[in-house]
Design an enzyme around this catalytic site. Sequence first.
Site, PDB file in Angstrom:
ATOM      1  N   LYS A  33       0.839  -1.200   0.000  1.00 42.70           N
ATOM      2  CA  LYS A  33       0.000   0.000   0.000  1.00 42.70           C
ATOM      3  C   LYS A  33       0.877   1.254   0.000  1.00 42.70           C
ATOM      4  CE  LYS A  33      -3.867  -0.366   2.501  1.00 42.70           C
ATOM      5  NZ  LYS A  33      -4.673  -0.342   3.735  1.00 42.70           N
ATOM      6  N   THR A 119     -13.243   6.131  13.650  1.00 43.72           N
ATOM      7  CA  THR A 119     -14.547   6.078  14.324  1.00 43.72           C
ATOM      8  C   THR A 119     -14.426   5.157  15.526  1.00 43.72           C
ATOM      9  OG1 THR A 119     -15.656   6.424  12.220  1.00 43.72           O
ATOM     10  CG2 THR A 119     -16.985   5.503  14.003  1.00 43.72           C
ATOM     11  N   GLU A 144     -14.111  12.072  11.108  1.00 45.71           N
ATOM     12  CA  GLU A 144     -14.126  12.290   9.659  1.00 45.71           C
ATOM     13  C   GLU A 144     -15.506  11.894   9.129  1.00 45.71           C
ATOM     14  OE1 GLU A 144     -11.740  13.541   7.511  1.00 45.71           O
ATOM     15  OE2 GLU A 144     -13.571  13.418   6.311  1.00 45.71           O
ATOM     16  N   LEU A 146     -16.252  11.883   5.669  1.00 45.11           N
ATOM     17  CA  LEU A 146     -16.216  11.721   4.215  1.00 45.11           C
ATOM     18  C   LEU A 146     -17.002  10.502   3.759  1.00 45.11           C
ATOM     19  CD1 LEU A 146     -14.197   9.195   3.238  1.00 45.11           C
ATOM     20  CD2 LEU A 146     -12.446  10.794   3.930  1.00 45.11           C
ATOM     21  N   ARG A 147     -17.549  10.629   2.555  1.00 43.12           N
ATOM     22  CA  ARG A 147     -18.236   9.501   1.914  1.00 43.12           C
ATOM     23  C   ARG A 147     -17.297   8.897   0.888  1.00 43.12           C
ATOM     24  NH1 ARG A 147     -22.373  13.253  -0.875  1.00 43.12           N
ATOM     25  NH2 ARG A 147     -20.434  14.417  -0.907  1.00 43.12           N
ATOM     26  N   PHE A 249     -31.005  10.327   1.255  1.00 45.39           N
ATOM     27  CA  PHE A 249     -30.982   9.141   2.125  1.00 45.39           C
ATOM     28  C   PHE A 249     -32.364   8.571   2.379  1.00 45.39           C
ATOM     29  CE2 PHE A 249     -26.799   7.706   3.585  1.00 45.39           C
ATOM     30  CZ  PHE A 249     -26.050   8.515   2.743  1.00 45.39           C
ATOM     31  N   ALA A 252     -35.054   3.981  -1.134  1.00 42.91           N
ATOM     32  CA  ALA A 252     -35.422   2.614  -0.723  1.00 42.91           C
ATOM     33  C   ALA A 252     -34.816   1.613  -1.700  1.00 42.91           C
ATOM     34  CB  ALA A 252     -36.932   2.477  -0.695  1.00 42.91           C
ATOM     35  N   CYS A 260     -18.733   1.080   6.950  1.00 41.76           N
ATOM     36  CA  CYS A 260     -19.025   2.043   8.027  1.00 41.76           C
ATOM     37  C   CYS A 260     -20.397   1.842   8.658  1.00 41.76           C
ATOM     38  CB  CYS A 260     -18.897   3.455   7.487  1.00 41.76           C
ATOM     39  SG  CYS A 260     -17.254   3.787   6.823  1.00 41.76           S
ATOM     40  N   ARG A 330     -17.049  -4.332   1.110  1.00 40.68           N
ATOM     41  CA  ARG A 330     -17.275  -4.752   2.500  1.00 40.68           C
ATOM     42  C   ARG A 330     -18.777  -4.723   2.799  1.00 40.68           C
ATOM     43  NH1 ARG A 330     -13.371  -0.780   5.670  1.00 40.68           N
ATOM     44  NH2 ARG A 330     -14.002   0.552   3.949  1.00 40.68           N
TER      45      ARG A 330
HETATM   46  C1  UGA Z   1     -20.892   6.795   5.385  1.00 40.79           C
HETATM   47  C2  UGA Z   1     -21.368   8.204   5.762  1.00 40.79           C
HETATM   48  O1  UGA Z   1     -22.301   8.666   4.769  1.00 40.79           O
HETATM   49  C3  UGA Z   1     -20.192   9.163   5.852  1.00 40.79           C
HETATM   50  O2  UGA Z   1     -20.634  10.449   6.265  1.00 40.79           O
HETATM   51  C4  UGA Z   1     -19.182   8.608   6.852  1.00 40.79           C
HETATM   52  O3  UGA Z   1     -18.039   9.433   6.970  1.00 40.79           O
HETATM   53  C5  UGA Z   1     -18.740   7.227   6.422  1.00 40.79           C
HETATM   54  O4  UGA Z   1     -19.895   6.371   6.324  1.00 40.79           O
HETATM   55  C6  UGA Z   1     -17.778   6.690   7.428  1.00 40.79           C
HETATM   56  O5  UGA Z   1     -18.187   6.452   8.565  1.00 40.79           O
HETATM   57  O6  UGA Z   1     -16.586   6.618   7.145  1.00 40.79           O
HETATM   58  P1  UGA Z   1     -20.144   5.622   3.098  1.00 40.79           P
HETATM   59  O7  UGA Z   1     -19.984   4.377   3.890  1.00 40.79           O
HETATM   60  O8  UGA Z   1     -19.079   6.025   2.141  1.00 40.79           O
HETATM   61  O9  UGA Z   1     -20.328   6.883   4.085  1.00 40.79           O
HETATM   62  O10 UGA Z   1     -21.479   5.460   2.268  1.00 40.79           O
HETATM   63  P2  UGA Z   1     -22.903   6.181   2.180  1.00 40.79           P
HETATM   64  O11 UGA Z   1     -22.919   7.108   1.049  1.00 40.79           O
HETATM   65  O12 UGA Z   1     -23.341   6.679   3.501  1.00 40.79           O
HETATM   66  O13 UGA Z   1     -23.803   4.927   1.790  1.00 40.79           O
HETATM   67  C7  UGA Z   1     -23.911   3.826   2.692  1.00 40.79           C
HETATM   68  C8  UGA Z   1     -24.849   2.785   2.152  1.00 40.79           C
HETATM   69  O14 UGA Z   1     -26.185   3.251   2.209  1.00 40.79           O
HETATM   70  C9  UGA Z   1     -24.602   2.361   0.703  1.00 40.79           C
HETATM   71  O15 UGA Z   1     -24.691   0.947   0.629  1.00 40.79           O
HETATM   72  C10 UGA Z   1     -25.741   3.009  -0.048  1.00 40.79           C
HETATM   73  O16 UGA Z   1     -26.108   2.294  -1.187  1.00 40.79           O
HETATM   74  C11 UGA Z   1     -26.844   2.974   0.998  1.00 40.79           C
HETATM   75  N1  UGA Z   1     -27.901   3.992   0.783  1.00 40.79           N
HETATM   76  C12 UGA Z   1     -27.592   5.314   0.798  1.00 40.79           C
HETATM   77  C13 UGA Z   1     -29.212   3.590   0.594  1.00 40.79           C
HETATM   78  O17 UGA Z   1     -29.524   2.374   0.593  1.00 40.79           O
HETATM   79  N2  UGA Z   1     -30.182   4.537   0.402  1.00 40.79           N
HETATM   80  C14 UGA Z   1     -29.904   5.863   0.411  1.00 40.79           C
HETATM   81  O18 UGA Z   1     -30.834   6.674   0.245  1.00 40.79           O
HETATM   82  C15 UGA Z   1     -28.579   6.255   0.618  1.00 40.79           C
END
Ligand code: UGA
Length: 434
Positions: A33, A119, A144, A146-147, A249, A252, A260, A330
Amino acid sequence: MSVIGCGYLGAVHAAAMASLGHEVVGVDADPAKAAALAAGTAPFYEPGLDELLAAGIGSGRLRFSTDVADAAGSAVHFLAVGTPQLAGASAADLRFVREALTGLLPHLREGDVVAGKSTVPVGTAAELAPAIEQRGATLVWNPEFLREGWAVHDTLHPDRLVVGAGDDEAGRRAVRRLREAYADPIAEGSPFLVTNRETAELVKGAANAFLATKISFINAMAEIAEASGADVTLLADALGHDERIGRRFLGAGIGFGGGCLPKDIRAFAARAEELGKGEAVGFLREVDAINLRRRAEAVRLVVESFGGSVVGRRITMLGAAFKPYSDDVRDSPALDVATRLRGLGAKVTVTDPQAIGNARIAHPQLKYEQDRDRAIRRADALVLVTEWDLYRRELSPEHASTLTTGRIVVDGRNCLDGGAWRAAGWTYRGLGRP
Ligand code: UGA
């Protein structure tokens, strides 16, 4: 600055800090890495990261190392290692945080700031602080948000910065130092919130718990919609117009996955239990259960579309990543649904523009085909499980019809135009839709 741990979070943080003008060393124990990063290549898919790495390395401000001794001399040390779920339990595994800190301790100097970004369960900073203070350094918590897929943007333009610090001179000095580190985003308007360390730790857990709850809320409504003939996507549109609720968010579908949300809500509930407040977040168990039921419902819908059995049917899964713009698999709902359909006797092929490498490692039993059109050729059904543009916008039912054998499409993300697919002669099924 040093950034200890260069995964999805740390690698982006290191590159972003360098682009803000700081001198940064990223430390990761994994030689492959660290070598990839040092060569300017992200070891995972994250839009814009390769460019940011190349710019940082080119400027001479960004380097990577496997040796934590190279962190010595940095004024701020960001801890960005992973906190996965403990095997066989709900709680977070803090092993990597403890190991990273143990390695860093001998290199800390008087006045250094250690900023935890991982976290962690509330109370972790209080447990780690004494060893750091013994070295004359100060621990703050700086979660943090971030997405994945938007990590570069979110790190450079955070919607808020939270720093949890002790209410003493050392704490205030540490906060000033982080204010300097984030001077550019602050100048751009990112709110900078100073709290105690417990609040900062909790903000992160609470934010992810809220997001997971919002998704499971709409997925619970999908269950009601299925039983009553309502359409959950139109319901979400209507709810979303209320600014207090908002449409984001409320997508459905087959639910949330990734590294996360699923493990964070479990760790959050486990920590609440330890604090004697399990009842307060008992609903998170329901949030988890609703989420997992959606995967089963997607499978049921596919089976029903075939009249009760998928044995021998050729099913192509559009997507493997837990969400688009990521190669992360994951706890991916997409691969869970694929695995279950295969278990029921279907001939499953999985396609994804970015995640096949990781998917193959996690689920070697599944069949993969990177090329979308080759993957859907002669399929009896398509199951959309990750809403990449390649499937959502760039695959027309007319084009799909020239390749597939069957005309069944199951939309696990409610992102296709069902009317257009039906008009082209397909049986279209979405989750929570009549
Ligand atoms: C999430 C949080 O959104 C971030 O703010 C946070 O920093 C991050 O975890 C973390 O803890 O590091 P992430 O895991 O990148 O970010 O993904 P998300 O965009 O939150 O999506 C999570 C899951 O929810 C995905 O599988 C997505 O498909 C699903 N999702 C999202 C839905 O099923 N419906 C929605 O309306 C939105």
